[in-house]
Design a protein around this motif. Structure first.
Motif, PDB file in Angstrom:
ATOM      1  N   ALA A  46      16.270  34.928  47.098  1.00  0.00           N
ATOM      2  CA  ALA A  46      15.868  33.538  46.832  1.00  0.00           C
ATOM      3  C   ALA A  46      16.843  32.530  47.435  1.00  0.00           C
ATOM      4  CB  ALA A  46      15.706  33.324  45.328  1.00  0.00           C
ATOM      5  N   PRO A  47      18.163  32.611  47.161  1.00  0.00           N
ATOM      6  CA  PRO A  47      19.069  31.637  47.792  1.00  0.00           C
ATOM      7  C   PRO A  47      19.147  31.783  49.304  1.00  0.00           C
ATOM      8  CG  PRO A  47      20.316  33.316  46.587  1.00  0.00           C
ATOM      9  CD  PRO A  47      18.877  33.485  46.205  1.00  0.00           C
ATOM     10  N   ALA A  48      18.729  32.931  49.844  1.00  0.00           N
ATOM     11  CA  ALA A  48      18.729  33.106  51.301  1.00  0.00           C
ATOM     12  C   ALA A  48      17.516  32.457  51.958  1.00  0.00           C
ATOM     13  CB  ALA A  48      18.774  34.591  51.655  1.00  0.00           C
ATOM     14  N   GLY A  49      16.566  31.953  51.131  1.00  0.00           N
ATOM     15  CA  GLY A  49      15.413  31.244  51.687  1.00  0.00           C
ATOM     16  C   GLY A  49      14.164  32.085  51.805  1.00  0.00           C
ATOM     17  N   TYR A  50      14.048  33.167  51.029  1.00  0.00           N
ATOM     18  CA  TYR A  50      12.875  34.033  51.092  1.00  0.00           C
ATOM     19  C   TYR A  50      12.239  34.125  49.713  1.00  0.00           C
ATOM     20  CZ  TYR A  50      14.710  35.349  55.650  1.00  0.00           C
ATOM     21  OH  TYR A  50      15.178  35.314  56.936  1.00  0.00           O
ATOM     22  N   SER A  51      10.907  34.243  49.701  1.00  0.00           N
ATOM     23  CA  SER A  51      10.175  34.213  48.438  1.00  0.00           C
ATOM     24  C   SER A  51      10.090  35.566  47.753  1.00  0.00           C
ATOM     25  CB  SER A  51       8.746  33.695  48.675  1.00  0.00           C
ATOM     26  OG  SER A  51       8.046  34.556  49.572  1.00  0.00           O
ATOM     27  N   ALA A 286       6.791  30.818  52.700  1.00  0.00           N
ATOM     28  CA  ALA A 286       5.736  31.180  51.758  1.00  0.00           C
ATOM     29  C   ALA A 286       4.674  30.090  51.690  1.00  0.00           C
ATOM     30  CB  ALA A 286       6.320  31.420  50.365  1.00  0.00           C
ATOM     31  N   ARG A 287       3.411  30.504  51.736  1.00  0.00           N
ATOM     32  CA  ARG A 287       2.278  29.617  51.532  1.00  0.00           C
ATOM     33  C   ARG A 287       1.419  30.073  50.364  1.00  0.00           C
ATOM     34  NH1 ARG A 287       1.570  26.056  55.713  1.00  0.00           N
ATOM     35  NH2 ARG A 287       2.788  26.458  57.602  1.00  0.00           N
ATOM     36  N   ARG A 288       1.854  31.111  49.683  1.00  0.00           N
ATOM     37  CA  ARG A 288       1.143  31.625  48.512  1.00  0.00           C
ATOM     38  C   ARG A 288       1.942  31.296  47.253  1.00  0.00           C
ATOM     39  NH1 ARG A 288       0.810  36.924  48.076  1.00  0.00           N
ATOM     40  NH2 ARG A 288      -1.306  36.989  47.225  1.00  0.00           N
ATOM     41  N   PHE A 289       1.230  31.185  46.139  1.00  0.00           N
ATOM     42  CA  PHE A 289       1.838  30.887  44.836  1.00  0.00           C
ATOM     43  C   PHE A 289       2.667  29.598  44.890  1.00  0.00           C
ATOM     44  CE2 PHE A 289       1.478  35.585  45.048  1.00  0.00           C
ATOM     45  CZ  PHE A 289       0.552  35.758  44.028  1.00  0.00           C
ATOM     46  N   LEU A 290       2.143  28.599  45.601  1.00  0.00           N
ATOM     47  CA  LEU A 290       2.858  27.329  45.695  1.00  0.00           C
ATOM     48  C   LEU A 290       2.673  26.508  44.423  1.00  0.00           C
ATOM     49  CD1 LEU A 290       2.129  26.219  49.378  1.00  0.00           C
ATOM     50  CD2 LEU A 290       4.147  27.372  48.468  1.00  0.00           C
ATOM     51  N   GLU A 291       3.709  25.781  44.055  1.00  0.00           N
ATOM     52  CA  GLU A 291       3.700  24.952  42.855  1.00  0.00           C
ATOM     53  C   GLU A 291       4.370  23.613  43.170  1.00  0.00           C
ATOM     54  OE1 GLU A 291       5.881  27.387  40.170  1.00  0.00           O
ATOM     55  OE2 GLU A 291       4.254  28.845  39.889  1.00  0.00           O
ATOM     56  N   PHE A 292       3.950  22.567  42.446  1.00  0.00           N
ATOM     57  CA  PHE A 292       4.580  21.259  42.590  1.00  0.00           C
ATOM     58  C   PHE A 292       5.829  21.230  41.701  1.00  0.00           C
ATOM     59  CE2 PHE A 292       0.209  20.439  43.837  1.00  0.00           C
ATOM     60  CZ  PHE A 292       0.377  19.658  44.970  1.00  0.00           C
ATOM     61  N   ASP A 293       6.987  21.033  42.330  1.00  0.00           N
ATOM     62  CA  ASP A 293       8.270  21.076  41.624  1.00  0.00           C
ATOM     63  C   ASP A 293       8.898  19.683  41.601  1.00  0.00           C
ATOM     64  OD1 ASP A 293      10.656  22.209  40.458  1.00  0.00           O
ATOM     65  OD2 ASP A 293      11.572  21.999  42.437  1.00  0.00           O
ATOM     66  N   LEU A 309       8.712  14.805  44.038  1.00  0.00           N
ATOM     67  CA  LEU A 309       7.963  16.051  44.037  1.00  0.00           C
ATOM     68  C   LEU A 309       8.107  16.764  45.372  1.00  0.00           C
ATOM     69  CD1 LEU A 309       4.669  15.025  42.224  1.00  0.00           C
ATOM     70  CD2 LEU A 309       6.365  16.648  41.393  1.00  0.00           C
ATOM     71  N   ARG A 310       8.025  18.071  45.323  1.00  0.00           N
ATOM     72  CA  ARG A 310       8.114  18.899  46.523  1.00  0.00           C
ATOM     73  C   ARG A 310       7.365  20.193  46.252  1.00  0.00           C
ATOM     74  NH1 ARG A 310      14.551  20.000  45.437  1.00  0.00           N
ATOM     75  NH2 ARG A 310      14.274  21.104  43.447  1.00  0.00           N
ATOM     76  N   LEU A 311       6.979  20.874  47.305  1.00  0.00           N
ATOM     77  CA  LEU A 311       6.309  22.162  47.160  1.00  0.00           C
ATOM     78  C   LEU A 311       7.350  23.271  47.122  1.00  0.00           C
ATOM     79  CD1 LEU A 311       3.217  21.991  49.560  1.00  0.00           C
ATOM     80  CD2 LEU A 311       3.259  21.821  47.069  1.00  0.00           C
ATOM     81  N   ARG A 312       7.200  24.138  46.144  1.00  0.00           N
ATOM     82  CA  ARG A 312       8.055  25.314  46.021  1.00  0.00           C
ATOM     83  C   ARG A 312       7.170  26.521  45.718  1.00  0.00           C
ATOM     84  NH1 ARG A 312      12.024  22.990  47.945  1.00  0.00           N
ATOM     85  NH2 ARG A 312      14.061  22.760  46.950  1.00  0.00           N
ATOM     86  N   CYS A 313       7.488  27.664  46.313  1.00  0.00           N
ATOM     87  CA  CYS A 313       6.833  28.894  45.890  1.00  0.00           C
ATOM     88  C   CYS A 313       7.337  29.242  44.497  1.00  0.00           C
ATOM     89  CB  CYS A 313       7.118  30.029  46.877  1.00  0.00           C
ATOM     90  SG  CYS A 313       8.859  30.515  46.964  1.00  0.00           S
ATOM     91  N   ARG A 314       6.651  30.150  43.837  1.00  0.00           N
ATOM     92  CA  ARG A 314       7.008  30.471  42.457  1.00  0.00           C
ATOM     93  C   ARG A 314       8.441  30.986  42.348  1.00  0.00           C
ATOM     94  NH1 ARG A 314       2.661  34.038  39.591  1.00  0.00           N
ATOM     95  NH2 ARG A 314       1.530  32.105  40.012  1.00  0.00           N
TER      96      ARG A 314
END
Length: 404
Positions: A46-51, A286-293, A309-314
Motif C-alpha cells: 500500500a505505501p509503495a503505491g499498489y492496491s 487501480a480502477r476497481r473498488f474505487l471510493e470517494f475519500d 475529496l479524492r478517489l482512492r481504491c479500497r
C-alpha cells in the motif's frame, strides 16, 4: 557481460551443476514465498503505491500475472502452515502442488496432505484430491423438508398464520423468473451454481426476445453489447451521478453525503483512477473498488467539496484511515462492521426463506426482504413482520378502486 554458453562443460559437470542449481532454486523459492507472505501480511504494497499484493508483484517485481498469482497463493498457504516451506525447500513439494493443496489445508490435516502429496506430479495430486473429494461427498439427494419445517417454525414463532399472507396461484412469468435470485438456503454449492447458470440462460433468452425487433438474429455479442451499454449508464448514474442534464442537488443533513455534482467533478478530475502516489513516485493504477475519500476526515470536520475529496481504491482508503486514526482503531471498526454485515445477511436470508415458504412470489419476497434490511430491526421476528407489512401494503395499493 556474463556468458551463458556451456558448450565447454563436460557431461558430468553439467549434470552436477544442474542438480546444484535446482536445489538452490528450491531454497530460494521457499525464501521468496516467506518474504511474499510477510510483505502481504504487513500490507507493505500500500505505501509503495499498489492496491494489492498481486499488483505489487506484477508492477514492482516484474512477475507475470500467472506467476504472481501462484506465488501469492502458495505464500498465504505457507504463512498458515509453515511446514509447506520445508517441503518446498527440500524438494518434496513443488509450487503447483502447494497451490493445489492450499484450498484444502486445515490444522487437522495439513501434515497428512503434505505427506500424501510429497514427490507426486501435478496430475497425480489432482487425481488424488478428486478421489478424496468424491469419497467425502454425500451421495444422498437434497432434502428440502428441513428448510420448509424451519421456516414454518420461524413464521409460527413470529405469530404469522398462513391465512395472514395473500398468495397467488398464477404462474410466474419469464421476466420474474429471470430476475429472481432466490435459492433454497440448504442448496449445496454445486446445485446453486447450476441454478444460477440456468437463470442466466433464461435472462439471455428473455433479452433476445425483447430485442427481437432491433436484433432479429439474436446475436449474443450484440445483445451483450446493448446490455453492457445500459448497465454502464445505470452504474455511472448511481456511482458518480452521471446525467445528460446536470443540476444542483438538494442539501442533505447527513455529514457523509456527497452531492452528485461533486462526485462528477471529482471523478472527471481524477479520471476514474486511484490518486495515491507511493514514496517512489508510483501512482496506484487501480480502477476497481474505487471510493470517494475525504482529505480532511469527516470526523475532524472535513466537508464534501471538490478540493477535499479524492478517489482512492479500497486498499489506500483504508491505509489513509489507519494513518489518520491508527491501525488498532480501524481494525476494531472493521470487525464491528463485519459482524454487523454478517448478521444482516443471515437475517435477510432467513426472511427470504420464510416468505417463500409462506407462498410469496420470488420478486415480492426479495423486495420485501431488502426493505426490511434497511430498517433498524435486530430480530428475525421484527423483520418478518415488517416484510409482510410491506407485501400487504403493495397488494392493497395495487388493488383496483371500486366502481362509483
Amino acid at each position: 557481460m556474463q556468458s551463458y554458453s556451456l558448450t565447454h562443460v563436460s557431461d558430468a559437470a553439467l549434470l552436477r551443476d544442474l542438480a546444484t542449481l535446482i536445489a538452490r532454486d528450491r531454497l530460494t523459492t521457499a525464501e521468496i514465498l516467506a518474504h511474499i507472505a510477510e510483505v502481504d501480511a504487513r500490507r507493505l504494497y500500500a505505501p509503495a503505491g499498489y492496491s494489492s499484493m498481486h499488483a505489487y508483484c506484477v508492477g514492482e517485481l516484474r512477475l507475470s500475472e500467472d506467476a504472481a498469482f501462484k506465488r501469492i497463493q502458495a505464500a498465504r498457504a505457507a504463512r498458515g502452515f509453515p511446514e509447506v516451506l520445508a517441503a518446498v525447500a527440500d524438494g518434496r513439494l513443488h509450487l503447483i502442488g502447494v497451490c493445489l493443496l492450499a484450498p484444502h489445508l486445515k490444522p487437522s490435516n495439513s501434515k497428512e496432505l503434505i505427506e500424501r502429496a510429497s514427490g507426486k506430479r501435478r496430475v497425480e495430486i489432482e487425481e488424488w484430491l478428486a478421489a478424496r473429494a468424491a469419497k467425502a461427498a454425500r451421495p444422498e439427494p437434497i432434502d428440502f423438508s428441513d428448510c420448509e419445517l424451519a421456516t414454518s417454525q420461524v413464521a409460527a414463532s413470529a405469530g404469522f398464520g398462513m391465512t395472514q399472507v395473500a398468495t397467488s396461484q398464477v404462474a410466474v412469468p419469464i421476466a420474474e423468473v429471470a430476475t429472481s435470485q432466490v435459492e433454497p438456503p440448504c442448496l449445496r454449492k454445486s446445485e446453486a451454481l447450476w441454478v444460477r447458470a440456468r437463470l442466466s440462460r433464461v435472462k439471455l433468452r428473455y433479452a433476445q426476445a425483447l430485442l427481437s425487433h432491433a436484433i432479429p438474429s439474436g446475436e449474443v455479442d450484440q445483445v451483450l453489447d446493448r446490455a453492457l451499454d445500459a448497465l454502464i449508464r445505470q452504474l455511472e448514474k448511481r456511482k458518480i451521478g452521471a446525467t445528460a442534464r446536470p443540476r444542483h442537488g438538494r442539501p442533505s443533513v447527513r455529514k457523509r453525503h456527497i452531492p452528485a455534482e461533486i462526485r462528477r467533478a471529482v471523478w472527471q478530475r481524477d479520471r476514474g483512477q486511484c490518486t495515491f502516489v507511493g514514496a517512489n513516485g508510483t501512482r496506484c493504477d487501480a480502477r476497481r473498488f474505487l471510493e470517494f475519500d475525504h482529505v480532511e476526515p469527516v470526523a475532524r470536520g472535513g466537508e464534501a467539496t471538490v478540493q477535499n475529496l479524492r478517489l482512492r481504491c479500497r486498499t489506500h482508503n483504508q491505509y489513509e484511515a489507519e494513518r489518520a486514526f491508527g491501525a488498532g482503531f480501524m481494525e476494531h471498526k472493521r470487525r464491528q462492521h463485519s459482524a454487523c454485515a454478517s448478521r444482516t445477511q443471515d437475517l435477510t436470508r432467513d426472511v427470504l426463506a420464510g416468505l417463500r415458504n409462506l407462498g410469496c412470489r420470488p420478486g415480492d419476497a426479495r423486495r420485501a426482504a431488502d426493505y426490511a434490511a434497511t430498517l433498524p430491526l435486530t430480530s428475525l421476528e421484527e423483520r418478518m413482520r415488517a416484510a409482510l407489512q410491506f407485501i400487504g401494503g403493495r397488494l392493497v395499493s395495487n388493488r383496483p378502486l371500486p366502481a362509483g
